[in-house]
Scaffold this motif. Structure first.
Motif, PDB file in Angstrom:
ATOM      1  N   VAL A   1     -50.574 -12.721 -18.108  1.00 18.55           N
ATOM      2  CA  VAL A   1     -51.989 -13.009 -17.853  1.00 18.55           C
ATOM      3  C   VAL A   1     -52.750 -11.732 -17.522  1.00 18.55           C
ATOM      4  CG1 VAL A   1     -53.570 -14.184 -16.256  1.00 18.55           C
ATOM      5  CG2 VAL A   1     -51.528 -15.365 -17.081  1.00 18.55           C
ATOM      6  N   THR A   2     -52.123 -10.817 -16.800  1.00 20.43           N
ATOM      7  CA  THR A   2     -52.847  -9.674 -16.240  1.00 20.43           C
ATOM      8  C   THR A   2     -52.636  -8.342 -16.942  1.00 20.43           C
ATOM      9  OG1 THR A   2     -51.043  -9.254 -14.673  1.00 20.43           O
ATOM     10  CG2 THR A   2     -52.813 -10.714 -13.942  1.00 20.43           C
ATOM     11  N   GLN A   3     -51.624  -8.205 -17.803  1.00 18.47           N
ATOM     12  CA  GLN A   3     -51.332  -6.879 -18.355  1.00 18.47           C
ATOM     13  C   GLN A   3     -52.259  -6.473 -19.482  1.00 18.47           C
ATOM     14  OE1 GLN A   3     -47.248  -7.566 -19.682  1.00 18.47           O
ATOM     15  NE2 GLN A   3     -47.831  -6.833 -21.687  1.00 18.47           N
ATOM     16  N   GLY A   4     -52.940  -7.414 -20.122  1.00 17.07           N
ATOM     17  CA  GLY A   4     -53.858  -7.079 -21.198  1.00 17.07           C
ATOM     18  C   GLY A   4     -53.142  -6.826 -22.512  1.00 17.07           C
ATOM     19  N   LYS A   5     -53.922  -6.536 -23.543  1.00 16.54           N
ATOM     20  CA  LYS A   5     -53.388  -6.301 -24.888  1.00 16.54           C
ATOM     21  C   LYS A   5     -54.034  -5.064 -25.488  1.00 16.54           C
ATOM     22  CE  LYS A   5     -52.694 -11.147 -26.099  1.00 16.54           C
ATOM     23  NZ  LYS A   5     -51.258 -11.199 -26.149  1.00 16.54           N
ATOM     24  N   THR A   6     -53.289  -4.421 -26.364  1.00 18.24           N
ATOM     25  CA  THR A   6     -53.876  -3.343 -27.161  1.00 18.24           C
ATOM     26  C   THR A   6     -54.551  -3.971 -28.380  1.00 18.24           C
ATOM     27  OG1 THR A   6     -51.917  -3.067 -28.537  1.00 18.24           O
ATOM     28  CG2 THR A   6     -52.001  -1.763 -26.492  1.00 18.24           C
ATOM     29  N   ILE A   7     -55.353  -3.195 -29.089  1.00 16.64           N
ATOM     30  CA  ILE A   7     -55.971  -3.668 -30.327  1.00 16.64           C
ATOM     31  C   ILE A   7     -54.879  -4.112 -31.299  1.00 16.64           C
ATOM     32  CG2 ILE A   7     -57.298  -2.981 -32.360  1.00 16.64           C
ATOM     33  CD1 ILE A   7     -58.887  -1.095 -30.496  1.00 16.64           C
ATOM     34  N   LYS A   8     -53.816  -3.312 -31.420  1.00 17.95           N
ATOM     35  CA  LYS A   8     -52.717  -3.637 -32.335  1.00 17.95           C
ATOM     36  C   LYS A   8     -52.063  -4.967 -31.969  1.00 17.95           C
ATOM     37  CE  LYS A   8     -50.016  -0.344 -33.809  1.00 17.95           C
ATOM     38  NZ  LYS A   8     -48.987   0.707 -33.919  1.00 17.95           N
ATOM     39  N   GLN A   9     -51.831  -5.196 -30.684  1.00 25.35           N
ATOM     40  CA  GLN A   9     -51.222  -6.457 -30.245  1.00 25.35           C
ATOM     41  C   GLN A   9     -52.135  -7.647 -30.521  1.00 25.35           C
ATOM     42  OE1 GLN A   9     -50.660  -5.185 -26.190  1.00 25.35           O
ATOM     43  NE2 GLN A   9     -48.436  -5.037 -26.441  1.00 25.35           N
ATOM     44  N   LEU A  10     -53.435  -7.470 -30.284  1.00 28.31           N
ATOM     45  CA  LEU A  10     -54.391  -8.549 -30.527  1.00 28.31           C
ATOM     46  C   LEU A  10     -54.466  -8.890 -32.007  1.00 28.31           C
ATOM     47  CD1 LEU A  10     -56.508 -10.517 -29.488  1.00 28.31           C
ATOM     48  CD2 LEU A  10     -58.186  -8.664 -29.631  1.00 28.31           C
ATOM     49  N   ILE A  11     -54.519  -7.878 -32.865  1.00 28.79           N
ATOM     50  CA  ILE A  11     -54.564  -8.113 -34.313  1.00 28.79           C
ATOM     51  C   ILE A  11     -53.317  -8.856 -34.764  1.00 28.79           C
ATOM     52  CG2 ILE A  11     -54.446  -6.971 -36.568  1.00 28.79           C
ATOM     53  CD1 ILE A  11     -56.357  -4.832 -35.384  1.00 28.79           C
ATOM     54  N   LYS A  12     -52.153  -8.442 -34.276  1.00 31.21           N
ATOM     55  CA  LYS A  12     -50.904  -9.103 -34.651  1.00 31.21           C
ATOM     56  C   LYS A  12     -50.931 -10.577 -34.258  1.00 31.21           C
ATOM     57  CE  LYS A  12     -45.904  -8.687 -34.234  1.00 31.21           C
ATOM     58  NZ  LYS A  12     -44.795  -7.910 -33.667  1.00 31.21           N
ATOM     59  N   GLU A  13     -51.425 -10.860 -33.063  1.00 26.94           N
ATOM     60  CA  GLU A  13     -51.502 -12.250 -32.603  1.00 26.94           C
ATOM     61  C   GLU A  13     -52.497 -13.054 -33.450  1.00 26.94           C
ATOM     62  OE1 GLU A  13     -52.389 -14.708 -28.497  1.00 26.94           O
ATOM     63  OE2 GLU A  13     -51.755 -12.623 -28.380  1.00 26.94           O
ATOM     64  N   LEU A  14     -53.646 -12.462 -33.756  1.00 28.55           N
ATOM     65  CA  LEU A  14     -54.655 -13.160 -34.557  1.00 28.55           C
ATOM     66  C   LEU A  14     -54.172 -13.424 -35.979  1.00 28.55           C
ATOM     67  CD1 LEU A  14     -57.885 -11.332 -33.358  1.00 28.55           C
ATOM     68  CD2 LEU A  14     -57.176 -13.670 -32.807  1.00 28.55           C
ATOM     69  N   GLN A  15     -53.306 -12.566 -36.511  1.00 30.29           N
ATOM     70  CA  GLN A  15     -52.793 -12.750 -37.862  1.00 30.29           C
ATOM     71  C   GLN A  15     -51.867 -13.962 -37.969  1.00 30.29           C
ATOM     72  OE1 GLN A  15     -51.229  -8.792 -38.547  1.00 30.29           O
ATOM     73  NE2 GLN A  15     -53.003  -8.236 -39.798  1.00 30.29           N
ATOM     74  N   THR A  16     -51.420 -14.512 -36.833  1.00 28.01           N
ATOM     75  CA  THR A  16     -50.564 -15.700 -36.873  1.00 28.01           C
ATOM     76  C   THR A  16     -51.362 -16.978 -37.106  1.00 28.01           C
ATOM     77  OG1 THR A  16     -50.640 -16.165 -34.481  1.00 28.01           O
ATOM     78  CG2 THR A  16     -48.933 -14.612 -35.270  1.00 28.01           C
ATOM     79  N   PHE A  17     -52.687 -16.917 -37.004  1.00 29.76           N
ATOM     80  CA  PHE A  17     -53.520 -18.095 -37.238  1.00 29.76           C
ATOM     81  C   PHE A  17     -53.590 -18.375 -38.734  1.00 29.76           C
ATOM     82  CE2 PHE A  17     -54.634 -16.980 -33.012  1.00 29.76           C
ATOM     83  CZ  PHE A  17     -55.148 -18.113 -32.411  1.00 29.76           C
ATOM     84  N   GLU A  18     -53.254 -19.594 -39.114  1.00 31.95           N
ATOM     85  CA  GLU A  18     -53.274 -19.964 -40.528  1.00 31.95           C
ATOM     86  C   GLU A  18     -54.680 -19.849 -41.115  1.00 31.95           C
ATOM     87  OE1 GLU A  18     -52.439 -23.934 -43.161  1.00 31.95           O
ATOM     88  OE2 GLU A  18     -51.121 -23.539 -41.455  1.00 31.95           O
ATOM     89  N   ASN A  19     -55.681 -20.331 -40.383  1.00 28.75           N
ATOM     90  CA  ASN A  19     -57.063 -20.281 -40.854  1.00 28.75           C
ATOM     91  C   ASN A  19     -57.723 -19.007 -40.328  1.00 28.75           C
ATOM     92  OD1 ASN A  19     -59.747 -20.601 -41.490  1.00 28.75           O
ATOM     93  ND2 ASN A  19     -59.938 -22.653 -40.641  1.00 28.75           N
ATOM     94  N   GLN A  20     -57.822 -18.001 -41.176  1.00 25.69           N
ATOM     95  CA  GLN A  20     -58.402 -16.720 -40.776  1.00 25.69           C
ATOM     96  C   GLN A  20     -59.935 -16.742 -40.768  1.00 25.69           C
ATOM     97  OE1 GLN A  20     -56.632 -13.495 -40.014  1.00 25.69           O
ATOM     98  NE2 GLN A  20     -55.278 -15.177 -39.432  1.00 25.69           N
TER      99      GLN A  20
END
Length: 68
Positions: free
Chosen positions: A12-31
């Motif tokens: 919850v508290t450590q945050g994400k890098t841009i790279k981590q966020l993009i990787k997570e968003l790419q898992t969404f089927e509907n882009q």
């Protein structure tokens, strides 16, 4: 929502890098889904108006901003 950082798990508290966020968003089927942000545990949502660079004491951050 609990604002005491010690009571929250690390994910919850450590945050994400841009790279981590993009990787997570790419898992969404509907882009084509609209991206929104909530800062109150899902009670309310705001659209993301802009992704910007901010400098805080020499440390740069990517900030998702809402200008409503």
């Amino acid at each position: 929502m609990d604002d005491n950082i010690d009571d929250n798990p690390e994910w919850v508290t450590q945050g994400k890098t841009i790279k981590q966020l993009i990787k997570e968003l790419q898992t969404f089927e509907n882009q084509d889904l609209e991206v929104q942000i909530s800062v109150d545990g899902g009670e309310s949502f705001k659209c993301i108006s802009l992704a910007g660079k901010h400098n805080n004491g020499g440390v740069q951050y990517c900030v998702l901003e809402n200008f409503e």
